[in-house]
Write a protein that holds these residues in place. Structure first.
Motif, PDB file in Angstrom:
ATOM      1  N   PRO A  97       5.726 -46.283  55.708  1.00 16.88           N
ATOM      2  CA  PRO A  97       6.029 -47.708  55.548  1.00 16.88           C
ATOM      3  C   PRO A  97       7.519 -47.984  55.738  1.00 16.88           C
ATOM      4  N   LEU A  98       7.812 -49.161  56.268  1.00 14.42           N
ATOM      5  CA  LEU A  98       9.205 -49.596  56.338  1.00 14.42           C
ATOM      6  C   LEU A  98       9.696 -49.861  54.919  1.00 14.42           C
ATOM      7  N   ALA A  99      10.820 -49.261  54.558  1.00 15.26           N
ATOM      8  CA  ALA A  99      11.338 -49.438  53.192  1.00 15.26           C
ATOM      9  C   ALA A  99      12.786 -48.973  53.129  1.00 15.26           C
ATOM     10  N   ARG A 100      13.505 -49.541  52.190  1.00 13.89           N
ATOM     11  CA  ARG A 100      14.882 -49.115  51.922  1.00 13.89           C
ATOM     12  C   ARG A 100      14.900 -48.118  50.769  1.00 13.89           C
ATOM     13  N   ALA A 101      15.902 -47.261  50.744  1.00 11.25           N
ATOM     14  CA  ALA A 101      15.968 -46.187  49.753  1.00 11.25           C
ATOM     15  C   ALA A 101      15.945 -46.708  48.324  1.00 11.25           C
ATOM     16  N   GLN A 102      16.636 -47.807  48.074  1.00  8.83           N
ATOM     17  CA  GLN A 102      16.782 -48.276  46.691  1.00  8.83           C
ATOM     18  C   GLN A 102      15.594 -49.088  46.182  1.00  8.83           C
ATOM     19  N   THR A 103      14.723 -49.533  47.092  1.00  4.39           N
ATOM     20  CA  THR A 103      13.626 -50.402  46.659  1.00  4.39           C
ATOM     21  C   THR A 103      12.238 -49.878  47.034  1.00  4.39           C
ATOM     22  N   THR A 105       8.712 -48.426  46.872  1.00  3.24           N
ATOM     23  CA  THR A 105       7.811 -48.373  45.727  1.00  3.24           C
ATOM     24  C   THR A 105       7.115 -47.014  45.641  1.00  3.24           C
ATOM     25  N   GLU A 106       6.468 -46.787  44.497  1.00  2.78           N
ATOM     26  CA  GLU A 106       5.689 -45.556  44.322  1.00  2.78           C
ATOM     27  C   GLU A 106       4.601 -45.454  45.389  1.00  2.78           C
ATOM     28  N   GLU A 107       3.945 -46.564  45.673  1.00  3.89           N
ATOM     29  CA  GLU A 107       2.877 -46.559  46.679  1.00  3.89           C
ATOM     30  C   GLU A 107       3.425 -46.227  48.065  1.00  3.89           C
ATOM     31  N   GLN A 108       4.578 -46.804  48.412  1.00  2.00           N
ATOM     32  CA  GLN A 108       5.183 -46.513  49.721  1.00  2.00           C
ATOM     33  C   GLN A 108       5.590 -45.054  49.829  1.00  2.00           C
ATOM     34  N   TRP A 109       6.156 -44.512  48.757  1.00  2.00           N
ATOM     35  CA  TRP A 109       6.518 -43.097  48.759  1.00  2.00           C
ATOM     36  C   TRP A 109       5.280 -42.220  48.941  1.00  2.00           C
ATOM     37  N   ALA A 110       4.204 -42.542  48.236  1.00  2.00           N
ATOM     38  CA  ALA A 110       2.981 -41.743  48.323  1.00  2.00           C
ATOM     39  C   ALA A 110       2.416 -41.765  49.740  1.00  2.00           C
ATOM     40  N   THR A 111       2.405 -42.949  50.343  1.00  2.00           N
ATOM     41  CA  THR A 111       1.920 -43.054  51.722  1.00  2.00           C
ATOM     42  C   THR A 111       2.803 -42.265  52.673  1.00  2.00           C
ATOM     43  N   ALA A 112       4.107 -42.367  52.493  1.00  2.00           N
ATOM     44  CA  ALA A 112       5.049 -41.660  53.368  1.00  2.00           C
ATOM     45  C   ALA A 112       4.864 -40.153  53.289  1.00  2.00           C
ATOM     46  N   VAL A 113       4.712 -39.623  52.091  1.00  2.00           N
ATOM     47  CA  VAL A 113       4.539 -38.174  51.929  1.00  2.00           C
ATOM     48  C   VAL A 113       3.239 -37.708  52.582  1.00  2.00           C
ATOM     49  N   GLN A 114       2.164 -38.474  52.402  1.00  2.00           N
ATOM     50  CA  GLN A 114       0.886 -38.113  53.022  1.00  2.00           C
ATOM     51  C   GLN A 114       0.982 -38.150  54.548  1.00  2.00           C
ATOM     52  N   ARG A 115       1.505 -39.245  55.069  1.00  2.00           N
ATOM     53  CA  ARG A 115       1.448 -39.513  56.513  1.00  2.00           C
ATOM     54  C   ARG A 115       2.549 -38.831  57.299  1.00  2.00           C
ATOM     55  N   SER A 116       3.704 -38.616  56.680  1.00  2.00           N
ATOM     56  CA  SER A 116       4.866 -38.144  57.445  1.00  2.00           C
ATOM     57  C   SER A 116       5.393 -36.794  56.988  1.00  2.00           C
ATOM     58  N   LEU A 117       4.626 -36.124  56.118  1.00  3.62           N
ATOM     59  CA  LEU A 117       4.976 -34.757  55.728  1.00  3.62           C
ATOM     60  C   LEU A 117       3.725 -33.890  55.653  1.00  3.62           C
ATOM     61  N   LEU A 118       2.823 -34.215  54.734  1.00  2.00           N
ATOM     62  CA  LEU A 118       1.621 -33.396  54.574  1.00  2.00           C
ATOM     63  C   LEU A 118       0.746 -33.411  55.822  1.00  2.00           C
ATOM     64  N   PHE A 119       0.718 -34.518  56.543  1.00  2.00           N
ATOM     65  CA  PHE A 119      -0.035 -34.600  57.797  1.00  2.00           C
ATOM     66  C   PHE A 119       0.324 -33.451  58.737  1.00  2.00           C
ATOM     67  N   ILE A 151      18.479 -45.149  59.778  1.00  2.00           N
ATOM     68  CA  ILE A 151      18.252 -46.444  60.409  1.00  2.00           C
ATOM     69  C   ILE A 151      17.853 -47.415  59.297  1.00  2.00           C
ATOM     70  N   PRO A 152      18.410 -48.626  59.281  1.00  2.00           N
ATOM     71  CA  PRO A 152      18.057 -49.575  58.227  1.00  2.00           C
ATOM     72  C   PRO A 152      16.542 -49.753  58.098  1.00  2.00           C
ATOM     73  N   ASN A 153      16.073 -49.739  56.865  1.00  2.00           N
ATOM     74  CA  ASN A 153      14.660 -49.963  56.538  1.00  2.00           C
ATOM     75  C   ASN A 153      13.762 -48.769  56.860  1.00  2.00           C
ATOM     76  N   LEU A 154      14.342 -47.643  57.241  1.00  2.00           N
ATOM     77  CA  LEU A 154      13.547 -46.453  57.564  1.00  2.00           C
ATOM     78  C   LEU A 154      13.946 -45.264  56.687  1.00  2.00           C
ATOM     79  N   ALA A 155      14.278 -45.534  55.441  1.00  2.00           N
ATOM     80  CA  ALA A 155      14.699 -44.464  54.537  1.00  2.00           C
ATOM     81  C   ALA A 155      13.602 -43.429  54.326  1.00  2.00           C
ATOM     82  N   LEU A 156      12.350 -43.873  54.237  1.00  2.00           N
ATOM     83  CA  LEU A 156      11.247 -42.944  53.990  1.00  2.00           C
ATOM     84  C   LEU A 156      10.974 -42.064  55.206  1.00  2.00           C
TER      85      LEU A 156
END
Length: 263
Positions: A97-103, A105-119, A151-156
């Protein structure tokens, strides 16, 4: 140059459009039988028909959510059942998900880890028994220039894909003597649905048009233009080929000189 790819078999993730579609098409042009996977059955069917019509190569369509481990296992099994082998795994996901480091969410982090690491770990693990059997297997991970430069908004994206870089380095060391080579390719400023979404978001933040935002991205590159998906796909085809036999554990940018890092 003969890339020695005729009658090899490849799985390409996210292959219904964008970078994945370009990779599948270029591999098929080199004689590879391709398994195309993504969530959208209609987009996959359209891509597969065009690849068959233009290249004459066989293309398997597999629609499913690759965030799920069971789907990945089924994809690999059906590919081997259809073609009898697996030589190349092109790991390409839809991105976090598009997101900034400081904001973020838990859901965005969970999706990012599944889709962009564990995948990437799951796709590689399920493919490896078949790749080892060929003694010349290839794993190619499509990442992003965020592993070099935020890149802005691509912290995850940067956070999770850096994990893939470390994973790929370890995996390359473990399986190199089995004939399996593992490399990462990082697109930057290549026109795809994902990039256009990010640029559109950025344009809204800056109060400018999408065309103006795209022109800014083009101006940031050394070559002064936005790249085409096939310009990345050509490198993927080379890394998938027999001509890349002494390249493994590397991370290569395809960004038109966007990233100015010297490392």
């Amino acid at each position: 140059m003969d890339l020695e790819l005729k009658d090899k078999v490849a799985i390409v993730g996210g292959a219904s459009k964008g970078l994945g579609r370009a990779c599948a098409e270029v591999l098929a042009q080199e004689g590879v039988k391709v398994a195309l996977c993504s969530r959208s059955q209609p987009d996959l069917d359209r891509a597969a028909k065009e690849i068959r019509d233009t290249t004459g190569r066989d293309a398997l369509v597999f629609a499913g959510d690759l965030d799920r481990h069971e789907t990945i296992k089924d994809l690999v099994a059906k590919t081997v059942e259809r073609f009898g082998r697996l030589d190349i795994m092109v790991n390409n996901s839809g991105g976090p998900p598009l997101a900034r480091a400081q904001t973020a969410t838990e859901e965005q982090w969970a999706t990012a880890v599944q889709r962009s690491l564990l995948f990437f770990a799951r796709m590689s693990r399920e493919a490896l028994p078949h790749l080892k059997r060929q003694k010349a297997g290839r794993i190619i991970n499509i990442l992003a220039s965020t592993v070099y430069q935020p890149i802005p908004n691509l912290a995850l994206s940067g956070a999770t894909r850096m994990g893939v870089v470390a994973f790929a380095k370890s995996l390359a060391d473990e399986v190199g003597r089995d004939g399996v080579l593992v490399n990462n390719v990082c697109p930057g400023s290549i026109l795809s649905e994902r990039m256009l979404s990010n640029v559109t978001n950025r344009a809204k933040e800056l109060g400018i048009s999408v065309d103006e935002a795209l022109a800014q991205r083009a101006a940031e590159t050394a070559v002064g233009r936005i790249g085409e998906p096939k310009e990345l796909a050509y490198l993927v085809a080379f890394l998938a080929s027999g001509k890349s036999s002494y390249i493994t554990g590397t991370t290569i940018l395809v960004d038109g000189g966007l990233v100015r890092s010297v490392l």
